[in-house]
Design a protein around this motif. Structure first.
Motif, PDB file in Angstrom:
ATOM      1  N   CYS A  27       0.837  -1.201   0.000  1.00  9.67           N
ATOM      2  CA  CYS A  27       0.000   0.000   0.000  1.00  9.67           C
ATOM      3  C   CYS A  27       0.872   1.251   0.000  1.00  9.67           C
ATOM      4  O   CYS A  27       0.709   2.131  -0.853  1.00  9.67           O
ATOM      5  CB  CYS A  27      -0.921  -0.022   1.220  1.00  9.67           C
ATOM      6  N   ILE A  38       1.499   4.627  -3.168  1.00  9.74           N
ATOM      7  CA  ILE A  38       0.878   5.952  -3.016  1.00  9.74           C
ATOM      8  C   ILE A  38       1.675   6.980  -3.811  1.00  9.74           C
ATOM      9  O   ILE A  38       2.843   7.239  -3.520  1.00  9.74           O
ATOM     10  CB  ILE A  38       0.789   6.358  -1.525  1.00  9.74           C
ATOM     11  N   ASP A  60      -5.676   5.305  -0.177  1.00 12.52           N
ATOM     12  CA  ASP A  60      -5.329   3.886  -0.091  1.00 12.52           C
ATOM     13  C   ASP A  60      -5.354   3.319   1.331  1.00 12.52           C
ATOM     14  O   ASP A  60      -5.658   2.142   1.515  1.00 12.52           O
ATOM     15  CB  ASP A  60      -3.914   3.676  -0.675  1.00 12.52           C
ATOM     16  N   TYR A  80      -2.044  -5.912  -1.489  1.00 16.01           N
ATOM     17  CA  TYR A  80      -2.776  -4.702  -1.857  1.00 16.01           C
ATOM     18  C   TYR A  80      -2.379  -4.333  -3.278  1.00 16.01           C
ATOM     19  O   TYR A  80      -1.190  -4.211  -3.584  1.00 16.01           O
ATOM     20  CB  TYR A  80      -2.431  -3.549  -0.902  1.00 16.01           C
ATOM     21  N   ALA A 128      -3.266  -1.818  -6.736  1.00 18.64           N
ATOM     22  CA  ALA A 128      -3.981  -0.676  -7.307  1.00 18.64           C
ATOM     23  C   ALA A 128      -3.689  -0.597  -8.796  1.00 18.64           C
ATOM     24  O   ALA A 128      -2.599  -0.969  -9.236  1.00 18.64           O
ATOM     25  CB  ALA A 128      -3.526   0.606  -6.626  1.00 18.64           C
ATOM     26  N   TYR A 151      -4.208   9.237  -7.958  1.00 16.73           N
ATOM     27  CA  TYR A 151      -4.931   8.231  -7.177  1.00 16.73           C
ATOM     28  C   TYR A 151      -5.297   7.061  -8.094  1.00 16.73           C
ATOM     29  O   TYR A 151      -5.431   7.228  -9.309  1.00 16.73           O
ATOM     30  CB  TYR A 151      -6.213   8.835  -6.600  1.00 16.73           C
ATOM     31  N   SER A 205      -8.785  -0.219  -6.680  1.00 17.74           N
ATOM     32  CA  SER A 205      -7.762  -0.877  -5.847  1.00 17.74           C
ATOM     33  C   SER A 205      -8.441  -1.953  -5.006  1.00 17.74           C
ATOM     34  O   SER A 205      -9.666  -1.935  -4.832  1.00 17.74           O
ATOM     35  CB  SER A 205      -7.088   0.145  -4.930  1.00 17.74           C
ATOM     36  N   TYR A 234     -14.344   2.846   1.137  1.00 14.78           N
ATOM     37  CA  TYR A 234     -13.983   1.465   0.764  1.00 14.78           C
ATOM     38  C   TYR A 234     -15.255   0.615   0.826  1.00 14.78           C
ATOM     39  O   TYR A 234     -16.199   0.939   1.557  1.00 14.78           O
ATOM     40  CB  TYR A 234     -12.921   0.916   1.733  1.00 14.78           C
ATOM     41  N   HIS A 283       2.011  -2.797  -8.276  1.00 13.80           N
ATOM     42  CA  HIS A 283       0.791  -2.157  -8.766  1.00 13.80           C
ATOM     43  C   HIS A 283       0.798  -2.159 -10.291  1.00 13.80           C
ATOM     44  O   HIS A 283       1.845  -2.358 -10.912  1.00 13.80           O
ATOM     45  CB  HIS A 283       0.696  -0.736  -8.226  1.00 13.80           C
TER      46      HIS A 283
END
Ligand SMILES: Cc1cc2nc3c(=O)[nH]c(=O)nc-3n(C[C@H](O)[C@H](O)[C@H](O)COP(=O)(O)OP(=O)(O)OC[C@H]3O[C@@H](n4cnc5c(N)ncnc54)[C@H](O)[C@@H]3O)c2cc1C
Length: 278
Positions: A77, A81, A104, A163, A165, A173, A177, A203, A275
């Motif tokens: 995560c 970002i 996130d 995690y 995304a 952003y 995700s 979420y 990611h």
């Protein structure tokens, strides 16, 4: 200070959400109370089976912390970002306090046993993360209350998480995700927590997808059924990042991939989460 200055004052942490809002004139606080001068508010500690993060801990510190390898989903995560500049300034406490629907941290931490510690003129209190995030940009914090610490229980042996995304470029952003945290017993999934990000006002906990996995071996058919359930749970808005249908399909694909990584990590494999960038 915030109590004395009243409604026209705001806390400033990393400034990575607040400063852009000031530049756009969407926020016009009369005073900023800068948290950056308060000592001992940035730390990562392991304590009694939990990781504790000071509210002012930067995303980059979490990304690079050897302690955080205990919970790989958190490292995934932090590493995803935005870009290095944002990660060097933005804080985990500021991200939870902001409660941005595309942020996130809430989406990742909700799949773990997470408590938010807060402090205000009336004293300290601890709030379980599901009770802390109330809605888009809305938390349980009172105006003059601070996030001081975030405590995350380390999942037991045989657990694994991921995690993931999907992003159009690094410093934006995600379009969608997901966080997946599994507890395995051999090939059987004992427990599952699945959360979806950027496809709702906060979420979304994909409870049906979790039920599909629980008590079953994670073969392709079960994983595909969980992805279908995640597809049905998503409630996205169309915007510049894509249509609602596109985001539903995207989040389902991310769930599938994240289940595979989480299951391999639960078996003790060391896999770099990555990611997806358009
Ligand atoms: C270009 C760009 C791209 C970004 N991309 C992403 C991304 O991909 N994913 C993602 O998750 N985020 C992203 N962000 C946001 C970033 O993660 C922010 O760091 C985070 O949302 C807010 O943390 P901050 O410390 O910067 O808080 P600030 O901007 O300083 O504060 C945000 C809000 O929280 C309040 N606040 C801050 N700290 C506390 C506290 N301890 N207690 C109570 N209230 C507090 C402030 O008063 C303010 O209202 C991006 C930001 C930028 C500028």
């Amino acid at each position: 200070m915030l109590g004395q200055l009243g409604d026209g004052a705001k806390f400033l942490a990393g400034g990575q959400s607040l400063i852009p809002l000031l530049k756009l004139r969407f926020a016009n606080p009369e005073h900023l109370v800068d948290l950056n001068f308060i000592p001992h508010t940035s730390f990562i500690k392991e304590d009694s089976g939990a990781l504790r993060f000071g509210a002012m801990t930067r995303h980059a510190e979490i990304e690079n912390s050897p302690l955080v390898r205990r919970i790989p989903l958190l490292q995934d995560c932090a590493a995803g970002i935005a870009d290095v500049q944002v990660r060097n300034r933005g804080t985990i406490g500021g991200s939870l306090a902001e409660a941005d629907p595309s942020g996130d941290w809430a989406n990742a931490l909700i799949t773990l046993d997470t408590t938010v510690h807060c402090l205000g003129p009336l004293g300290a209190r601890s709030i379980a993360l599901p009770d802390f995030i109330k809605d888009a940009y809305t938390t349980a914090l009172a105006h003059d209350e601070l996030v001081t610490e975030i405590k995350v229980q380390i999942p037991p042996q045989g657990s694994g998480g991921a995690y993931l995304a999907f992003k159009r470029t690094a410093p934006v952003y995600p379009t969608a995700s997901t966080a997946v945290q599994l507890a395995m017993e051999g090939d059987i999934c004992k427990d599952a927590a699945i959360s979806l990000g950027c496809v709702g006002l906060t979420y979304i906990r994909a409870a049906d997808a979790e039920s599909v996995l629980r008590g079953h071996p994670l073969d392709e058919k079960i994983i595909a059924a969980a992805a279908d359930a995640a597809h049905a749970a998503a409630d996205p808005q169309p915007d510049m990042r894509g249509s609602a249908d596109y985001k539903r399909a995207l989040v389902a694909a991310l769930v599938k991939k994240a289940i595979h990584i989480a299951a391999r990590r639960a078996r003790g494999e060391h896999i770099e989460g990555s990611h997806l960038y358009a």
